[in-house]
Design an enzyme around this catalytic site. Structure first.
Site, PDB file in Angstrom:
ATOM      1  N   ASP A 150      16.685  28.058  37.122  1.00  0.00           N
ATOM      2  CA  ASP A 150      17.133  29.034  38.114  1.00  0.00           C
ATOM      3  C   ASP A 150      15.962  29.445  38.993  1.00  0.00           C
ATOM      4  OD1 ASP A 150      18.177  31.152  39.517  1.00  0.00           O
ATOM      5  OD2 ASP A 150      18.862  32.263  37.769  1.00  0.00           O
ATOM      6  N   ASP A 190      19.256  30.513  46.060  1.00  0.00           N
ATOM      7  CA  ASP A 190      19.571  30.715  44.642  1.00  0.00           C
ATOM      8  C   ASP A 190      20.230  29.494  44.014  1.00  0.00           C
ATOM      9  OD1 ASP A 190      20.034  31.819  42.192  1.00  0.00           O
ATOM     10  OD2 ASP A 190      21.629  33.158  42.843  1.00  0.00           O
TER      11      ASP A 190
END
Ligand code: NAG
Ligand code: NAG
Ligand code: NAG
Ligand code: NAG
Ligand code: NAG
Length: 438
Positions: free
Chosen positions: A317, A107
């Protein structure tokens, strides 16, 4: 252009899309590969080296190995795997001594590295939970320590004792959460050559109470964000703040993997590569880019209003599937896209998706979309811009949303690009790449 469409989503993934698009959290993954010399079993192993030094050494060794192998046409440079799992990208590392294998979401939108730990009020996972008692290198961090202060929402297990364990509590944008003990432990990464490398004293979360939009294949999150506690920051100067990944398309077989590279190997270059400035905001986990406009079949729509005023107006992201834009700008984009498509819009069966078409009768031609970041034009493919939600329905992978969370450049638009982060040069680069072959 004939439409080739994307992937089909599992129903789990649909819920993931919706919940994560609402926010910031999840995604992407990696594992490091290292070299023989850094193995604890090697006669060259130096347990006193810091993690950064060890990775630096690993890279140096691997660079000389690369040179050595050039003549034989082999490239043995450091890299690791990113495994596709229904819209999430997982990476494998090992935690503790002896090493305990962990597969977790990679992430770039968060920092903390954590796994589900016994005793556990945990979400269901396929793999066994980590038992810190079984690791000789596990050591809880006292709440007086600097690491504990770097994380928001920490407390002392005994409020009157600053030497008591640092208890953390992290909630992600989609309301997924983890709570547990902050600890030091050894993380072991693999390398292309197959030789493991151990990084001692990495700050990790041992999560005893976790829930949210996780699926059972992953056992936590590997934070690759810009903040101090991310794995990238903890690996330190040795990797020169550089890494790159390539996300395989959703259509690729489940479980297909691609690579994440560290250090100089993470530099993305070549005639097709474009770079845009990376914008850092104080004590923030996010990597911000500056979006200036988007073109639809060559017709450009510029950002405007408050969205245009700030540098660093969108977060890149790897963990959130959809691309999220302010509603005003999205409305213009949606009109431009729909005006180029000769078909009637269908109601989305999935709440949240905002532009859908029935393609069960015939293929639908979708327009060319180019994203204009500062000094970098990124030309997207249909697989980046439309997703096959079910047998009948394709939907635009961008949505409009206002509110607290920042706009997001999601992982669907990053598929089949080699994406390189250079936190020293402060750039992010994109290069069109077949990630299944990268
Ligand atoms: C890890 O940290 C502990 C103290 O928390 C220290 O005693 C040890 O020497 C450190 N190990 C390495 C390899 O840096
Ligand atoms: C990651 O997975 C690969 C392939 O299964 C395996 O060879 C490697 O040892 C794993 N790495 C770690 C650090 O567990
Ligand atoms: C770990 O060891 C402690 C002390 O022996 C014990 O109280 C605890 O239950 C153990 N935890 C687990 C998860 O085995
Ligand atoms: C959008 O911005 C670019 C760069 O600032 C400018 O060259 C272009 O004319 C603008 N286009 C429109 C349609 O406003
Ligand atoms: C739009 O689609 C219809 C039905 O498939 C077709 O008859 C028509 O020629 C198309 N129009 C254009 C401009 O492509």
């Amino acid at each position: 252009m004939a439409v080739t469409i994307i992937a089909s989503f599992s129903s789990f993934f649909l819920s993931l899309i919706l919940s994560t698009a609402a926010t910031t959290a999840k995604t992407s993954g990696f594992s490091v590969e290292l070299i023989h010399r850094d193995s604890p079993k090697s006669p060259f192993y130096n347990p006193l080296e810091s993690p950064s030094q060890r990775v630096a050494n690993a890279l140096r060794h691997s660079i000389s190995r690369t040179h050595h192998f050039l003549s034989s046409g082999k490239n043995d440079a450091p890299r690791s795997n990113i495994i596709s799992n229904a819209g999430q990208y997982l990476m494998n590392i090992s935690l503790g001594t002896p090493p305990f294998p962990i597969l977790a979401i990679a992430d770039t939108g968060s920092d903390l590295v954590w796994t589900q730990c016994e005793p556990c009020q945990c979400y269901k996972q396929d793999a066994p939970f980590y038992n810190p008692n079984s690791s000789s290198t596990y050591k809880t961090i006292p709440c007086s320590a600097t690491q504990c202060k770097k994380l928001q929402g920490t407390s002392c297990s005994d409020e009157f004792d600053p030497e008591s364990t640092c208890i953390y509590s992290v909630t992600y944008g989609d309301q997924s959460f983890t709570n547990g003990d902050l600890a030091l432990d050894t993380i072991t990464l693999s390398s292309t050559s197959g030789q493991p490398v151990a990084l001692p004293n990495i700050t990790v979360g041992c999560g005893n109470n976790n829930d949210g939009t996780f699926n059972e294949r992953g056992s936590g999150i590997i934070g690759l964000g810009a903040g101090d506690l991310s794995l990238i920051s903890q690996m330190g100067k040795s990797i020169g703040g550089k890494f790159s990944y390539c996300l395989v398309p959703l259509t690729a077989t489940i479980g297909s993997s691609s690579k994440i590279n560290f250090g100089s190997n993470g530099i993305v270059s070549g005639p097709e590569a474009v770079s845009t400035p990376l914008v850092r905001k104080t004590s923030d986990s996010f990597y911000y880019l500056t979006l200036e406009g988007i073109s639809v079949d060559g017709e450009r729509i510029n950002v405007s209003g408050s969205f245009a005023l700030s540098k660093g107006n969108i977060v890149i992201d790897s963990g959130t599937p959809l691309t999220v834009l302010p509603t005003n700008f999205f409305a213009l984009l949606k009109d431009a896209v729909s005006s180029k498509i000769n078909a009637t819009q269908s109601e989305s069966t999935v709440q949240g998706l905002q532009l859908c078409y029935d393609n069960s009768e015939r293929d639908i031609k979708v327009p060319d979309i180019t994203v204009h970041f500062t000094s970098a034009d990124v030309k997207l493919k249909p697989l980046n811009t439309f997703v096959q939600v079910n047998k009948k329905l394709i939907c635009f992978s961008f949505i409009g949303r206002d509110g607290g969370a920042p706009p997001i450049y999601g992982n669907l638009v990053q598929m089949n690009f080699l994406v390189g982060y250079d936190t020293q040069e402060q750039t992010v680069s994109f290069k069109p790449t077949d990630c299944t072959k990268a």
